[in-house]
Write an enzyme that holds these catalytic residues in place. Sequence first.
Site, PDB file in Angstrom:
ATOM      1  N   GLY A  23       0.892  -1.150   0.000  1.00  0.00           N
ATOM      2  CA  GLY A  23       0.000   0.000   0.000  1.00  0.00           C
ATOM      3  C   GLY A  23       0.923   1.190   0.000  1.00  0.00           C
ATOM      4  N   CYS A  24       0.370   2.358  -0.150  1.00  0.00           N
ATOM      5  CA  CYS A  24       1.225   3.531  -0.204  1.00  0.00           C
ATOM      6  C   CYS A  24       1.785   3.845   1.182  1.00  0.00           C
ATOM      7  CB  CYS A  24       0.420   4.702  -0.727  1.00  0.00           C
ATOM      8  SG  CYS A  24       1.399   6.112  -1.191  1.00  0.00           S
TER       9      CYS A  24
END
Lengths: 414, 140
Positions: free
Chosen positions: B51-52
């Site tokens: 995920g970021c």
Amino acid sequence: MESQAIHTATLDLSKIREDFPILLRKVGGKTLVYLDNGATSQKPKPVIDALVHYYDFQNSNIHRGIHKLSQEITIAYEKARETVQKHLNAAKAEEIIFTKGTTDSICLIANSFSKTFIKPGDEILITEMEHHSNILPWQMYCEENGVSLVVVPVTPEGELNLQDVKSLLGPKTKLFAFTHVSNTLGTINPAKELIALAHAKNIPVLIDGAQAIPHMKVDVQDLDADFYCFSAHKTFGPTGVGILYGKEKWLNAMPPYQVGGGTIKTVSFKKTVYAEVPLKFEAGTPHIEGGIGLAVALDYMNAIGLDHIAAYEQELLAYATKKLSAIDGLRIIGTAKEKAAVLSFVIEGLHPMDIGTLLDQQGIAVRTGHHCTQPLMDYYGVPGTVRASFAFYNTFEEVDKLVDALYKAIKMLT
Amino acid sequence: MTIYETEQEIIDEFSLFGDDWEMKYEHLIDIGKSLPLIDPQYKTDDRLIKGCQSKVWLHSELKDGNLLFRADSDAIITKGIVGLMVRVLSGHTPAEIMGAKLEFIDQIGLKEHLSPTRANGLVSMIKQMKLDALAYSVKN
């Protein structure tokens, strides 16, 4: 209240806040506390009104028509260019190019200036604290053209060591690109000194001013910057429009980057002659109302006074730094001597995203994550930070709310 | 218990909190803290769903025709939601998992965590759970 006792800078906050309708919004039943100005700033009513007025009354295309509307809007757009010129104290309006934003401005230089002035075997110098937007265009150009990307390291405080810069500005360096204010650390780099170091070796300099223009006076002639970029939306103007300032001598020597309508003098299938600056860099119908809105935003800031804004924000930053530093386990990332009102921090044992989620539930908008500066996160050994970035409409009371909300988040997470 | 029944059970649990965000998030944090969801040996880069902002690890294996999930995250609230996903989907057949609508997240008021802007790896995790189910169903 402690927060009011040290508030001495002269801004009429209640009047200013009335100009920003969005600040009245409720989030989860609480009045919004907007501390994500580094990502984008809110817009004052005069900017919003200018956009509505454009579509209500002025809409037509520029630089083309002989009819009344087109002439009026062309004059308004070119007047906006002059407003930007005066704001930056550029020598000529022709040195102001409207772009889509800072990223677009940097890409223009990386694709146009580089083509003419940077050859295989050369070097481009950047710094470790750059936003990805001031890394990737150079990295891509370097990879495709056999050019080396050289990086000035940051110190643990988040500053640049001038000796490092001096030694890395070498005989092969053809451009030095650095950020005026770090979006993650808040560091204000000594732009004038850095430019002087580069110019002593005849190296031109590009400055990413996206995080500087919202906070302070910038004079491109005093700095002697070769190129200076910023975005309207981070400085209280509309999204989708930005500025590239360039010294005329460079702009004249550079080829167009994107071409199309508006960039030409004459076109035939055999030979096209391009227009003079700035038009040769402004392909297609521009963001007309955005440019006009930007000028209104700059006028708005100037009416308050850039020095007043800077002085007030420094008080706000000092107050927030003091209050946050008192929180157990909180570490501020970026402790440079000269900082704009940007505070990045981590709290020992807690994930920035968890903190941001719980602040959001309390109506407080901050940014969490790597802030498009992954090399900097690697340097500090953190997965990301929580960043509170302030604007002149933020108050000391909002800092108190942030601190209270942080205590609550910490209590819930531990 | 079917996937749908587990979803309903979670919706009932969360309905106790009403509009009280604090109780809701405290519950998620408790789930996140109480579940050692994944053996450290499985927390490897090839099981990392990027995920970021937060990392999510997912491990799946097929046992007696049912797919078993274990997952973890470095962010505690994400881990709480991951725990709910595992509770709902783990132990079901690949076909059941592929068909799951997972509307409970919306109904317990956590939809914002699945919006693309959250960049927390949860959307990617759900996608990976369904892809694993698809892969096992093709194998068998």
